[in-house]
Design an enzyme around this catalytic site. Structure first.
Site, PDB file in Angstrom:
ATOM      1  N   LYS A 110       0.847  -1.197   0.000  1.00 39.62           N
ATOM      2  CA  LYS A 110       0.000   0.000   0.000  1.00 39.62           C
ATOM      3  C   LYS A 110       0.880   1.243   0.000  1.00 39.62           C
ATOM      4  CE  LYS A 110      -4.043  -1.680   2.520  1.00 39.62           C
ATOM      5  NZ  LYS A 110      -4.988  -1.504   1.408  1.00 39.62           N
TER       6      LYS A 110
ATOM      7  N   ARG B 299     -10.405 -11.297   1.585  1.00 39.69           N
ATOM      8  CA  ARG B 299     -11.237 -12.344   0.979  1.00 39.69           C
ATOM      9  C   ARG B 299     -10.535 -13.698   1.028  1.00 39.69           C
ATOM     10  NH1 ARG B 299     -11.723  -8.949  -4.435  1.00 39.69           N
ATOM     11  NH2 ARG B 299     -11.516  -7.326  -2.853  1.00 39.69           N
TER      12      ARG B 299
HETATM   13  N1  BES Z   1      -8.172  -3.527   4.016  1.00 37.90           N
HETATM   14  C1  BES Z   1      -8.297  -3.148   2.666  1.00 37.90           C
HETATM   15  C2  BES Z   1      -9.573  -2.357   2.389  1.00 37.90           C
HETATM   16  C3  BES Z   1      -9.636  -0.978   2.959  1.00 37.90           C
HETATM   17  C4  BES Z   1      -9.085   0.083   2.278  1.00 37.90           C
HETATM   18  C5  BES Z   1     -10.318  -0.744   4.123  1.00 37.90           C
HETATM   19  C6  BES Z   1      -9.192   1.363   2.778  1.00 37.90           C
HETATM   20  C7  BES Z   1     -10.437   0.535   4.613  1.00 37.90           C
HETATM   21  C8  BES Z   1      -9.871   1.584   3.949  1.00 37.90           C
HETATM   22  C9  BES Z   1      -8.324  -4.377   1.761  1.00 37.90           C
HETATM   23  O1  BES Z   1      -7.591  -5.460   2.189  1.00 37.90           O
HETATM   24  C10 BES Z   1      -7.778  -3.958   0.432  1.00 37.90           C
HETATM   25  O2  BES Z   1      -6.666  -3.550   0.395  1.00 37.90           O
HETATM   26  N2  BES Z   1      -8.606  -4.038  -0.590  1.00 37.90           N
HETATM   27  C11 BES Z   1      -8.218  -3.632  -1.897  1.00 37.90           C
HETATM   28  C12 BES Z   1      -8.831  -4.596  -2.881  1.00 37.90           C
HETATM   29  C13 BES Z   1      -8.333  -4.412  -4.285  1.00 37.90           C
HETATM   30  C14 BES Z   1      -6.868  -4.757  -4.375  1.00 37.90           C
HETATM   31  C15 BES Z   1      -9.155  -5.294  -5.190  1.00 37.90           C
HETATM   32  C16 BES Z   1      -8.776  -2.231  -2.129  1.00 37.90           C
HETATM   33  O3  BES Z   1      -9.877  -1.920  -1.674  1.00 37.90           O
HETATM   34  O4  BES Z   1      -8.061  -1.426  -2.734  1.00 37.90           O
HETATM   35 ZN    ZN Z   2      -5.538  -5.287   1.632  1.00 36.03          ZN
END
Ligand code: BES
Ligand code: ZN
Ligand code: ZN
Length: 500
Positions: free
Chosen positions: A277, A351
């Site tokens: 991230k 997931r």
């Molecule tokens: N934990 C994150 C989702 C998230 C992002 C929660 C910002 C709260 C605030 C999750 O694991 C994630 O990173 N999801 C990705 C999925 C994508 C790679 C398909 C996302 O939402 O960018």
């Molecule tokens: Zn994530």
């Protein structure tokens, strides 16, 4: 590694109010005892409205007069001395949301306002429209202090007694106290930093707390997860030197005719793994365990206030870190139900964890499964911070949850799992892939589509994406900063739901 936090027992990080609530007995009173501190929720709409309050006319006239002299415009609580009592006028939100939530909001405001006040006897005045019990509930929830990890946590002052005016007996009051404690437990876990609340520590907390309760608590280690063939869950843990844990808590219901499974995403930290991230805001990813915290908070409540149905709570506690041993984009892993998954983005890890948990709880054929997860950033684009998304394979199951949300004052909004999108989680080289191609968009729905593959056919299941509400929640009636304990209300209610 020397961590000075570890010298203290985990429960010493709970707020003082959590311990205070354990012995609090809220009572109903016919009259305010002399010298009380009285909370009066009231509307301000071009002038103070006191006619909804159960007070004598002469008293209302004095209050109205004093509030006017003080130039009160309903912008925040106002303290007044009337006769021998301290009164606090609590403005009720004028937003068009349910009374239940506006009442809780007034209670949250009261807790903030009275934080440092020395109060002997606190009385909640009754209101004709707003449930006083909900004002009380908001107040008790609002007594949680953030900053528990400061060298010296600020401790407010707590009242000696708490009573509800016009509430003849104490029906329902011990449940409210119990619920407030459960939200504090949830929020402490949420706010805890990831170097303290590791998956291993979380497992120890569960064993320690639930081991003393009349419930069955089991913590599965990495070795157990390997035996369970949870290759999908394990692939997320692979980048961290800290082992994952699966926490399982079983609570016997009063009737025990139905079984509910509650499943929570418990990423104690989500760095994204190799699909790292960006650094801005990454610290917030300690909250990526909010679904798991809500499930554990529900278990905390249900262990004290027995539900109708049998309940199986399952939390996947793990951290998603980049390292030389981490899962690479393109790796193929095999989930517990035998399906193989091409991991195209290691940041879509929630997931992968839930996949194995859903298969695990499906084995016992529960009558209802609900999972809670901070699954997608996309839900923030869709719904913002004022409500959570729900979706599921079975229309009736989704309706059940939506109705519960309505009833308990938890804002939920349905997203569809369109059959046309099923193909978008299929991979050329494995059975499934963990992300769809970018052009598909619909990020939150695609999270749900993927999870659906791991729920045994025929079991009613609902997925709740709380990425927008788990922390910094903007819904009326919820704490607005830090962890919110969002979701606990609906899942607790589901465990005694008649219509299952
Ligand atoms: N934990 C994150 C989702 C998230 C992002 C929660 C910002 C709260 C605030 C999750 O694991 C994630 O990173 N999801 C990705 C999925 C994508 C790679 C398909 C996302 O939402 O960018
Ligand atoms: Zn994530
Ligand atoms: Zn995540």
């Amino acid at each position: 590694m020397v961590d000075r936090h570890d010298a203290r027992s985990w429960d010493s990080f709970l707020p003082v109010s959590y311990k205070w609530l354990e012995s609090l007995k809220v009572t109903g009173v016919e009259q305010w005892p002399a010298g009380s501190f009285v909370a009066l929720p009231c509307q301000y709409d071009n002038g103070i409205k006191l006619d909804q309050l159960d007070i004598e006319q002469a008293m209302a006239a004095v209050i109205g007069d004093k509030a006017k002299k003080a130039g009160w415009k309903g912008k925040g609580p106002l303290m007044l001395e009337v006769q021998d009592s301290q009164l606090v006028l609590l403005p009720i939100s004028s937003l068009k949301v349910e009374g239940l939530r506006r009442a809780r909001e007034a209670g949250l405001d009261l807790a903030k306002f009275t934080k440092d006040l020395n109060i002997g006897s606190l009385v909640f005045a009754s209101h004709k429209e707003l449930p006083t019990t909900a004002v009380l509930e908001g107040y008790l929830i609002g007594l949680y202090e953030a900053g528990l990890f400061k060298g010296k946590a600020d401790e407010g002052v707590l009242p000696e007694t708490v009573a509800l005016h016009g509430h003849a007996d104490s029906t329902g009051l011990k449940e409210i106290v119990s619920f407030a404690r459960a939200t504090m437990f949830t929020r402490m876990l949420q706010d805890a930093p990831a170097n303290w609340l590791t998956p291993v520590k979380w497992g120890q907390i569960a064993t320690d707390y639930f081991g003393k309760k009349n419930v069955e608590c089991k913590v599965l280690s990495k070795k157990d997860l390997i035996e369970e063939n949870m290759g999908s869950f394990l692939s997320v843990a692979q980048g961290s030197p800290i082992e994952p844990r699966l926490i399982s808590i079983k609570i016997k219901g009063r009737s025990g005719k139905k079984k509910v499974a509650l499943v929570g995403k418990g990423l104690t930290f989500d760095a994204g793994g190799i699909s790292l991230k960006p650094s801005a805001g990454m610290g917030e990813m300690k909250y990526d365990m909010s679904g798991g915290a809500a499930v554990m908070g529900a278990a905390h409540y249900l262990a004290d206030q027995q539900p109708d149905h049998d309940v199986h709570c399952v939390i996947g506690a793990v951290e998603n870190m980049p390292s030389g041993t981490a899962t690479r984009p393109g790796d193929i892993v095999q989930a517990r139900n035998g399906k193989t998954i091409e991991v195209l983005n290691t940041d879509a890890e929630g997931r992968l964890v839930l996949a194995d948990l859903l298969s695990y709880v499906s084995d016992e054929s529960p009558d209802f499964i609900v999972d809670l997860a901070t699954l997608t950033g996309a839900v923030l684009h869709g719904l913002g911070h004022a409500g959570a998304a729900v979706m599921g394979g079975d229309e009736n199951a989704v309706k059940t949850i939506l109705n519960i949300g309505q009833e308990v004052g938890e804002p939920l909004w349905q997203l569809p799992l369109w059959p046309e999108l099923e193909k978008e989680v299929k991979s050329d080289v494995a059975d499934l892939k963990n992300i769809a191609k970018p052009a598909v968009l619909a990020g939150t729905i695609m999270g749900g589509m993927f999870l659906k593959e791991f729920v045994k056919e025929g079991i009613p299941w609902v997925h709740m994406d709380i990425a927008g509400t788990g922390w910094s929640c903007q819904a009326t009636g919820y704490p607005k900063t830090n962890g919110s304990a969002f979701g606990v209300r609906s899942i607790v209610q589901l465990c005694s739901e008649k219509s299952l």
